[in-house]
Design a protein around this motif. Structure first.
Motif, PDB file in Angstrom:
ATOM      1  N   ASP A  21       0.808  -1.208  -0.030  1.00 44.20           N
ATOM      2  CA  ASP A  21      -0.173   0.151  -0.034  1.00 44.20           C
ATOM      3  C   ASP A  21       0.761   1.242  -0.081  1.00 44.20           C
ATOM      4  O   ASP A  21       0.488   2.348  -0.419  1.00 44.20           O
ATOM      5  CB  ASP A  21      -0.951   0.095   1.219  1.00 44.20           C
ATOM      6  N   TRP A  22       2.014   1.302   0.482  1.00 44.03           N
ATOM      7  CA  TRP A  22       2.818   2.420   0.772  1.00 44.03           C
ATOM      8  C   TRP A  22       3.438   2.871  -0.544  1.00 44.03           C
ATOM      9  O   TRP A  22       4.072   3.839  -0.687  1.00 44.03           O
ATOM     10  CB  TRP A  22       3.853   2.206   1.852  1.00 44.03           C
ATOM     11  N   VAL A  23       3.502   2.183  -1.828  1.00 44.61           N
ATOM     12  CA  VAL A  23       4.194   2.578  -2.901  1.00 44.61           C
ATOM     13  C   VAL A  23       3.248   3.492  -3.612  1.00 44.61           C
ATOM     14  O   VAL A  23       2.033   3.218  -3.721  1.00 44.61           O
ATOM     15  CB  VAL A  23       4.186   1.183  -3.982  1.00 44.61           C
ATOM     16  N   PRO A  24       3.706   4.694  -3.836  1.00 49.04           N
ATOM     17  CA  PRO A  24       3.066   5.919  -4.594  1.00 49.04           C
ATOM     18  C   PRO A  24       2.554   5.411  -5.905  1.00 49.04           C
ATOM     19  O   PRO A  24       3.274   4.489  -6.412  1.00 49.04           O
ATOM     20  CB  PRO A  24       3.595   7.036  -4.395  1.00 49.04           C
ATOM     21  N   ARG A  25       1.604   5.958  -6.307  1.00 45.76           N
ATOM     22  CA  ARG A  25       1.006   5.434  -7.611  1.00 45.76           C
ATOM     23  C   ARG A  25      -0.013   6.477  -8.323  1.00 45.76           C
ATOM     24  O   ARG A  25      -0.142   7.700  -7.438  1.00 45.76           O
ATOM     25  CB  ARG A  25       0.146   4.075  -7.308  1.00 45.76           C
ATOM     26  N   ALA A  26      -0.224   6.239  -9.608  1.00 45.69           N
ATOM     27  CA  ALA A  26      -1.026   7.407 -10.296  1.00 45.69           C
ATOM     28  C   ALA A  26      -1.551   6.425 -11.193  1.00 45.69           C
ATOM     29  O   ALA A  26      -1.237   5.408 -11.834  1.00 45.69           O
ATOM     30  CB  ALA A  26      -0.010   8.243 -11.017  1.00 45.69           C
ATOM     31  N   THR A  27      -3.273   6.828 -11.423  1.00 46.75           N
ATOM     32  CA  THR A  27      -3.776   6.185 -12.235  1.00 46.75           C
ATOM     33  C   THR A  27      -4.056   6.857 -13.531  1.00 46.75           C
ATOM     34  O   THR A  27      -4.318   8.122 -13.462  1.00 46.75           O
ATOM     35  CB  THR A  27      -5.174   5.822 -11.631  1.00 46.75           C
ATOM     36  N   VAL A  28      -3.970   6.218 -14.724  1.00 51.28           N
ATOM     37  CA  VAL A  28      -3.989   7.130 -15.777  1.00 51.28           C
ATOM     38  C   VAL A  28      -4.724   6.012 -16.957  1.00 51.28           C
ATOM     39  O   VAL A  28      -4.852   4.908 -17.183  1.00 51.28           O
ATOM     40  CB  VAL A  28      -2.530   7.140 -16.448  1.00 51.28           C
ATOM     41  N   TRP A  29      -5.527   6.849 -17.559  1.00 58.77           N
ATOM     42  CA  TRP A  29      -6.256   6.138 -18.558  1.00 58.77           C
ATOM     43  C   TRP A  29      -5.513   5.769 -19.873  1.00 58.77           C
ATOM     44  O   TRP A  29      -4.888   6.851 -20.467  1.00 58.77           O
ATOM     45  CB  TRP A  29      -7.527   7.151 -19.010  1.00 58.77           C
ATOM     46  N   ALA A  30      -5.478   4.611 -20.372  1.00 62.64           N
ATOM     47  CA  ALA A  30      -4.797   4.214 -21.435  1.00 62.64           C
ATOM     48  C   ALA A  30      -5.670   4.139 -22.573  1.00 62.64           C
ATOM     49  O   ALA A  30      -6.705   3.378 -23.016  1.00 62.64           O
ATOM     50  CB  ALA A  30      -4.001   2.939 -21.126  1.00 62.64           C
ATOM     51  N   GLU A  31      -5.608   5.235 -23.550  1.00 58.48           N
ATOM     52  CA  GLU A  31      -6.444   5.249 -24.779  1.00 58.48           C
ATOM     53  C   GLU A  31      -6.311   4.091 -25.565  1.00 58.48           C
ATOM     54  O   GLU A  31      -7.161   3.503 -26.272  1.00 58.48           O
ATOM     55  CB  GLU A  31      -6.112   6.452 -25.582  1.00 58.48           C
ATOM     56  N   SER A  32      -4.977   3.525 -25.715  1.00 59.68           N
ATOM     57  CA  SER A  32      -4.659   2.320 -26.686  1.00 59.68           C
ATOM     58  C   SER A  32      -5.396   1.120 -26.151  1.00 59.68           C
ATOM     59  O   SER A  32      -5.786   0.488 -27.053  1.00 59.68           O
ATOM     60  CB  SER A  32      -3.203   2.185 -26.811  1.00 59.68           C
ATOM     61  N   SER A  33      -5.318   1.049 -24.988  1.00 58.76           N
ATOM     62  CA  SER A  33      -5.798  -0.224 -24.533  1.00 58.76           C
ATOM     63  C   SER A  33      -7.313  -0.177 -23.782  1.00 58.76           C
ATOM     64  O   SER A  33      -8.076  -1.108 -23.300  1.00 58.76           O
ATOM     65  CB  SER A  33      -5.080  -1.136 -23.367  1.00 58.76           C
ATOM     66  N   HIS A  34      -7.929   1.141 -23.865  1.00 57.14           N
ATOM     67  CA  HIS A  34      -9.285   1.393 -23.210  1.00 57.14           C
ATOM     68  C   HIS A  34      -9.427   0.922 -21.726  1.00 57.14           C
ATOM     69  O   HIS A  34     -10.311   0.185 -21.673  1.00 57.14           O
ATOM     70  CB  HIS A  34     -10.261   0.939 -24.189  1.00 57.14           C
ATOM     71  N   ARG A  35      -8.371   1.187 -21.126  1.00 56.79           N
ATOM     72  CA  ARG A  35      -8.563   0.702 -19.588  1.00 56.79           C
ATOM     73  C   ARG A  35      -7.705   1.808 -18.643  1.00 56.79           C
ATOM     74  O   ARG A  35      -6.908   2.603 -19.167  1.00 56.79           O
ATOM     75  CB  ARG A  35      -7.998  -0.601 -19.427  1.00 56.79           C
TER      76      ARG A  35
END
Length: 321
Positions: free
Chosen positions: A74-88
Motif C-alpha cells: 500500500d505504501w508504494v505511491p501510484r498514479a492511475t492513468v487512462w490508457a487510450e490504446s487499451s481502453h482501460r
C-alpha cells in the motif's frame, strides 16, 4: 546470506545473490546496491512520473510492466492513468522515495522508463531526440547525429543536455517552460529532426522505415506524448548492465556506452550529479520550429501508409509478372 532475506528501510529483499539475468555479470544485490547509492540522483528524474519498468524474472524473457501487480504494498505511491490504446485504467508506480526503489529492485525491475509528463499533467517537461545508429554503425555515428541536433537547436537559441541511452544510442533532452502543448512539442521534435537532417543528409535521416536509412543515423523524433524513454541513470537489461549516463558535450568523443555500468557509475560520480548540473534552464518552444513541425507528417502514420503502398506495389508487380 543466500536465500535468507534481509531488509532495507523495512523493505524485505530476497534472493539477493542470484544473477540478475544471463550475461548480466551482476546480482540482484548489485542492482539494489546501485539503486541505493544512486537514489539521491535517480529519484529526481523519476519523481511524480508514471513509471514503466522492464523486469527480468528468472528463466523468463524480459517484459515491460506498466500496471502495478495486485500484491504491491500500500505504501508504494501510484498514479492511475487512462490508457487510450487499451481502453482501460492503468495504475503506475511513482518512484518518489528510496523504499519504492528498493521494492522495485527486489521485483527485478532493471530498467526505468518514466513518462514524459508528471502525473496529472498534460504538458511534456522536455523535448527529446533519440539518436539511433544503424545496425552496423557504432556509437560514434549516434554522437555525430547528436551534434547535428545540437546545432539545429543552437540555430534557434535552444540547448539541451545529452546522455548515452545505455544501448547504442544517445538521447538529447531540452527542458521546456511549463505549459507546452503535447502536439506542439511533438511538432517541434519533428522539425528539429528535419533541420538536423538538412545539415548533413549523408550522415543522418528522419526515415522511419528501417530499409530507407541506408546506413545513416536515425533522428528519432517520436518520443512524444504517451511515449517513455529510459531515464538518466537507469540500468539497461543488457550484458554487463550498462547505464544511461549523462556526458558533457565536449566529452562525447571520448566515451563508449560500455564505460558506464551498474558497477562503475557510483564510483565514477562520487557526489556529482552531472544530469542535474548539465541541464540548461527551461526554454520556450520557438514558434517557427513548432509551425514547421506541424507541416511534417507524423512518422508512424506516414510509415504505415507507405508500408501499405509498397505492399500493394509488390502485389501488383507480382500479379503482372
Amino acid at each position: 546470506m543466500g536465500c535468507m532475506g534481509e531488509e532495507r528501510d523495512g523493505v524485505p529483499l530476497t534472493n539477493l545473490d542470484q544473477e540478475l539475468f544471463g550475461g548480466a555479470g551482476a546480482t540482484k544485490r548489485d542492482l539494489v546496491d546501485y539503486l541505493d547509492a544512486m537514489a539521491g540522483r535517480f529519484l529526481p528524474v523519476l519523481r511524480d512520473r508514471p513509471l514503466s519498468v522492464i523486469r527480468v524474472l528468472r528463466g523468463q524473457d524480459r517484459f515491460m510492466q506498466k500496471n502495478l501487480p495486485k500484491y504491491t504494498p500500500d505504501w508504494v505511491p501510484r498514479a492511475t492513468v487512462w490508457a487510450e490504446s487499451s481502453h482501460r485504467e492503468v495504475t503506475y508506480p511513482l518512484a518518489n522515495d528510496r523504499r519504492t526503489l528498493y521494492w522495485l529492485g527486489n521485483q527485478r525491475a532493471v530498467e526505468y522508463h518514466p513518462a514524459l509528463m508528471t502525473a496529472g499533467s498534460t504538458h511534456p517537461t522536455h523535448l527529446i531526440m533519440d539518436l539511433d545508429p544503424p545496425e552496423d554503425g557504432g556509437f560514434g555515428l549516434a554522437v555525430a547525429g547528436a551534434r547535428l541536433v545540437r546545432q539545429a537547436l543552437a540555430d534557434i537559441g535552444m540547448s539541451g543536455a545529452v546522455k548515452t541511452s545505455g544501448a547504442k544510442g544517445v538521447h538529447v533532452f531540452v527542458p521546456l517552460a511549463e505549459g507546452a502543448a503535447v502536439e506542439d512539442v511533438a511538432a517541434a521534435q519533428r522539425a528539429v529532426a528535419a533541420r538536423a537532417e538538412r545539415l548533413d543528409p549523408e550522415l543522418a535521416t528522419t526515415a522511419f522505415i528501417r530499409e530507407d536509412r541506408h546506413g545513416r543515423v536515425f533522428l528519432d523524433a517520436t518520443r512524444a506524448g504517451g511515449a517513455t524513454v529510459a531515464a538518466a541513470y537507469s540500468p539497461r537489461a543488457r550484458p554487463g548492465v550498462p547505464v544511461s549516463f549523462p556526458v558533457g558535450w565536449d566529452d562525447l568523443d571520448r566515451v563508449t556506452p560500455a564505460d558506464f555500468t551498474l558497477h562503475t557509475v557510483p564510483g565514477l560520480l562520487g557526489d556529482r550529479d552531472p544530469w542535474a548540473a548539465g541541464m540548461p534552464a527551461p526554454q520556450t518552444l520557438d514558434p517557427g520550429l513548432v509551425a514547421e513541425g506541424h507541416t511534417i507528417p507524423v512518422a508512424r502514420v506516414q510509415a504505415m501508409h507507405e508500408g501499405k503502398r509498397r505492399a500493394r506495389a509488390r502485389r501488383e508487380a507480382a500479379g503482372e509478372g
